[in-house]
Design a protein around this motif. Structure first.
Motif, mmCIF file in Angstrom:
data_model
loop_
_atom_site.group_PDB
_atom_site.id
_atom_site.type_symbol
_atom_site.label_atom_id
_atom_site.label_comp_id
_atom_site.label_asym_id
_atom_site.label_seq_id
_atom_site.Cartn_x
_atom_site.Cartn_y
_atom_site.Cartn_z
ATOM 1 N N MET A 61 26.841 -25.853 23.332
ATOM 2 C CA MET A 61 27.327 -24.399 22.921
ATOM 3 C C MET A 61 26.842 -24.205 21.286
ATOM 4 O O MET A 61 26.449 -23.173 20.926
ATOM 5 C CB MET A 61 28.835 -24.394 22.520
ATOM 6 N N LEU A 62 26.655 -25.549 20.582
ATOM 7 C CA LEU A 62 26.286 -25.266 19.190
ATOM 8 C C LEU A 62 24.764 -24.802 19.265
ATOM 9 O O LEU A 62 24.361 -24.038 18.377
ATOM 10 C CB LEU A 62 26.504 -26.622 18.784
ATOM 11 N N GLN A 63 23.956 -25.670 20.231
ATOM 12 C CA GLN A 63 22.511 -25.047 20.149
ATOM 13 C C GLN A 63 22.032 -23.773 20.543
ATOM 14 O O GLN A 63 21.146 -23.291 20.297
ATOM 15 C CB GLN A 63 21.761 -26.182 21.285
ATOM 16 N N ASN A 64 23.107 -23.110 21.003
ATOM 17 C CA ASN A 64 22.921 -21.532 21.331
ATOM 18 C C ASN A 64 23.666 -20.730 20.290
ATOM 19 O O ASN A 64 24.213 -19.711 20.804
ATOM 20 C CB ASN A 64 23.512 -21.348 22.765
ATOM 21 N N LEU A 65 23.964 -21.057 19.095
ATOM 22 C CA LEU A 65 24.614 -20.425 18.100
ATOM 23 C C LEU A 65 23.629 -20.234 16.887
ATOM 24 O O LEU A 65 22.926 -21.338 16.706
ATOM 25 C CB LEU A 65 26.060 -21.092 17.598
ATOM 26 N N ASP A 66 23.659 -19.295 16.451
ATOM 27 C CA ASP A 66 22.771 -18.840 15.186
ATOM 28 C C ASP A 66 23.409 -19.369 13.898
ATOM 29 O O ASP A 66 24.524 -19.875 14.061
ATOM 30 C CB ASP A 66 22.158 -17.591 15.088
#
Length: 794
Positions: free
Chosen positions: A633-638
């Motif tokens: 999830m974090l890796q797909n947040l800007d």
């Protein structure tokens, strides 16, 4: 040797630009033909590295090259200065998942170069790493990885593991969201499928095609053929090649012919071949022939409008006769019934007359099916294998033909199928009662017939709304209780199909359907996910309640293909339609996955005991699974979303504990707080604009405009976060520290990890904020030093 050691040391430099450059230089070195360079790599990657220098092992582990160079003593240049091959490979694997794009790109290229020179390093783990790179968030990495995997396949075309990784990783990129990635994937597939099949070494192409079909990836091949056809790239001789190999490699050849029939122009030779094959093999029970008949029917369906009237009549007669006499395999019945109706539509121009003619044909078969089932379901003896096959065929036939002629289906047909679907041992009462209970069949049927009856009930109920609504609760209960995977699979298919027609009636049983995402059988989990994704994509289904959490849990599923499918859907489809869905649900995830109850805002969903048992990943034993999900999830947040998440985690969790909205006496509170602190401490939540300089990631010319926008956006976020967020976070962290100390909580160490990361990133700002309270600042410094000392002692 010393130069190489220095370059290798820079691969771990703090600056991403230095890391990327060092890896690039190493790549040039390993590809070099210079004798001295080759000798160094031979020393490193030889089977037995002979390092006889005294204390060589200790020197390798403890000597810092920079310190060695800065020292005044003469340097003893020996092989001991060179790192071991295992050390290099481990570092390259770490750099291959580096946070910076060009570091990852150079590391992956270097790994490929090493495997070319030293094939023993081409392990399954390395292949998986290269395959995962094809799903990287960066377009540049995906495109380059597709080419690297194709180069690897060129060199190891007979390696089955390489073939499978290529098929799973590169071929799906033909539907990538980025045009340049699509083009690269099409280029790679063209090289190894189209050109290879008509080239001198066609064996490689056939083997790869068979692997693609075996893995069920022909859907991507179909998309590729559609694009090649549009671009007129299909070799003229390819269809002749496929037909000439239809006996030696029937599955591969006919699958590709069927794909071409849907997307390209087909000549009369292919039509004649399809008709001849159908006449010769339609009644075959051989598994390969059954599969091939399905492919031939696809060819006929695509070319029927251009066939002669005589051929259309021939196809109709053959298909109708075999359906009416129950001589078809259950896998072909649906296709054959559809073909009969399609032939009638081609022969009769008037829609009403065509519908009437189809109804006449269907009425006779429905009547025959009902009579056969009525007689055989009332028998007392056990079902023999031969009778089971006949019963399965008639049950499927009733469902398939009844779908085309619903007015010929009556309540008696529903009752017969219901008896087969709701067996007495299932513990689920029949939803539609018999008017005369004594007339109800009592025969016990095997699971295969139960599964067939479920799917036929599903087809018949598509146009019988009243019957469907009476069956829905019973099927939902049967889905929970049946031990047979085929029955569960078919119930999911049935209910998902009804969502399109009876969405409101299906809503109460959707939790049972989504619970199948945790079914013990991977095939059922995958079927459920595929059907749910289809419904979501077509907007027949909305993401509500715990649905999104259940999809996220597939990110740590034990089945690799299921993980890949779930991650692909979230990253390539869901986030494009709902860009903020992860940001909106992140904190709820932390509460939900730790099974926290009692919060006034979060995790208010009512779950059954069965759902809790199936989906629970709370507790210490599931920590790794939860963090796999958090990391994804974090890796797909800007940066903007990470900034807001940091603030909300601090406010809702850390401050919630301080204000006793969440009591530390509750074990779930400690679990939520522990996860929140670990998330706040991890590298993935850090803002890229604060963790690296703007030149760390060079960009291509085409991306300069986008890079400028992103750079400006990051700079604005940096200005905001360094003041406003720190002013909100630090007081809460200090208050939490005091709270944990007063309660002598075991989570003090977790808090110190977070505090240490804060000091590392925002030391000047924190010192400025705490300038008036020097004692607190000294206390924090001492606590961090004490914590680090304890870490070293452990």
């Amino acid at each position: 040797m010393l130069t190489f050691a220095v370059i290798f040391g820079q691969c771990s430099d703090q600056s991403a630009t230095v890391r990327a450059k060092a890896l690039s230089i190493l790549g040039e070195c390993i590809e070099s033909s210079d004798r001295s360079v080759v000798e160094i790599f031979d020393i490193i990657f030889s089977e037995e590295v002979d390092r006889q220098t005294t204390g060589a092992e200790e020197l390798e582990e403890e000597t810092d090259i920079v310190e060695l160079l800065q020292g005044e003593e003469p340097i003893n240049i020996t092989a001991a200065l060179l790192p071991k091959a295992s050390v290099i490979m481990n570092l390259l694997k770490e750099r291959a998942v580096d946070e910076k794009v060009h570091v990852r790109k150079n590391a992956l290229q270097l790994l490929l170069s090493v495997t070319r020179r030293h094939r023993r390093y081409l392990t399954q783990d390395l292949l998986k790493l290269l395959g995962n790179a094809c799903r990287d968030v960066s377009m540049l990495i995906r495109r380059n990885s597709a080419q690297m995997m194709t180069d690897l396949l060129c060199e190891h075309s007979e390696n089955e593991a390489v073939q499978k990784i290529w098929a799973r990783s590169v071929l799906p990129l033909v539907i990538d969201g980025e045009t340049r990635v699509q083009e690269k994937a099409l280029e790679c597939a063209d090289q190894f499928v189209l050109r290879s099949l008509v080239g001198n070494d066609s064996q490689k192409g056939w083997i790869l095609l068979e692997v693609i079909i075996e893995l069920g990836l022909d859907i991507y091949l179909s998309k590729a053929v559609e694009m090649w056809s549009r671009q007129q790239q299909i070799p003229a001789q390819l269809l002749r090649t496929l037909l000439s190999n239809s006996e030696q490699r029937p599955r591969a050849a006919l699958t590709l012919v069927a794909i071409f029939a849907r997307h390209a122009t087909i000549d009369n030779n292919v039509k004649k071949f399809a008709l001849d094959y159908l006449q010769e093999n339609i009644g075959s029970t051989n598994s390969v022939n059954i599969y091939c008949i399905q492919q031939v029917y696809k060819v006929i369906a695509a070319t029927l409008p251009s066939m002669s009237k005589e051929n259309v009549q021939t196809i109709r007669e053959i298909s109708s006769r075999f359906v009416a006499n129950s001589q078809l395999s259950t896998n072909v019945i649906t296709t054959a019934c559809d073909m009969v109706v399609f032939c009638i539509q081609q022969q009769v121009a008037d829609e009403d007359k065509a519908r009437k003619e189809a109804a006449e044909w269907a009425g006779e078969i429905i009547s025959s099916s009902g009579e056969f089932l009525s007689i055989h379901l009332r028998k007392q003896e056990n079902v023999s294998p031969e009778e089971e096959e006949q019963l399965a065929r008639w049950i499927f036939t009733l469902g398939c033909v009844g779908l085309h002629c619903p007015q010929q289906v009556n309540k008696r047909h529903f009752l017969l199928l219901q008896h087969a679907a709701f067996q007495p041992e299932s513990g689920v009462d029949a939803p539609i009662p018999f008017s005369q209970p004594q007339s109800q069949p009592k025969r016990k049927l095997p699971p295969r017939l139960q599964a067939a009856a479920v799917i036929s009930l599903g087809k018949l109920s598509v146009q019988h709304e009243e019957m469907a609504k009476r069956l829905i609760p019973g099927l939902g209960l049967l889905l929970e209780t049946t031990p047979h995977e085929a029955v569960r699979n078919n119930i999911v298919c049935c209910l998902c199909d009804w969502v399109i027609h009876y969405a409101t009636a299906i809503d109460p049983v959707m939790p049972q359907v989504t619970a199948c995402l945790r079914d013990p059988t991977p095939a059922v989990r995958k079927q459920t996910l595929v059907l749910l994704i289809h419904l979501l994509q077509e907007d027949y289904l909305k993401i509500r309640g715990t649905f999104f959490f259940r999809i996220l849990q597939l990110a740590c599923d034990d089945d690799e293909s299921l993980r890949d499918l779930a991650l692909f859907y979230v990253t390539q489809r869901l986030l494009h339609r709902k860009p903020t869905i992860i940001q909106q649900h992140f904190i709820e995830c932390v509460f939900h996955f730790n099974d926290y109850k009692g919060h006034p805002t979060y995790n208010r969903h009512a779950l059954t005991d069965r759902e809790k048992k199936l989906f629970s990943i709370a507790g210490q034993q599931h920590t790794r699974r939860r963090f796999q999900i958090y990391q994804f999830m974090l890796q797909n947040l800007d940066d903007e979303a990470r900034f807001q998440l940091t603030f909300r985690l601090t406010r809702d969790v850390l401050h919630g504990v301080v204000e006793e909205v969440m009591s530390l006496k509750n074990a779930s509170t400690e679990a939520v707080l522990k996860d929140a602190l670990a998330i706040l401490s991890c590298d993935d939540i850090k803002l890229a604009s604060l963790s690296a300089s703007t030149d760390d990631d060079p960009v291509e010319k085409e991306d300069i405009a986008q890079a400028i926008v992103q750079s400006t956006k990051k700079a604005i976020i940096a200005q905001v976060v360094k003041r406003n967020v720190i002013e909100n976070i630090v007081p809460i962290v200090v208050a939490l520290k005091r709270k944990l100390a007063a309660n002598k909580s075991s989570l003090m160490g977790n808090l110190m990890l977070f505090l240490r990361e804060l000091m590392k990133d925002y030391k000047d700002e924190i010192q400025e904020i705490l300038a008036e309270d020097r004692q607190l600042m000294v206390e924090i410094d001492l606590d961090i030093k004490r914590f680090e000392q304890q870490e070293r002692m452990q």
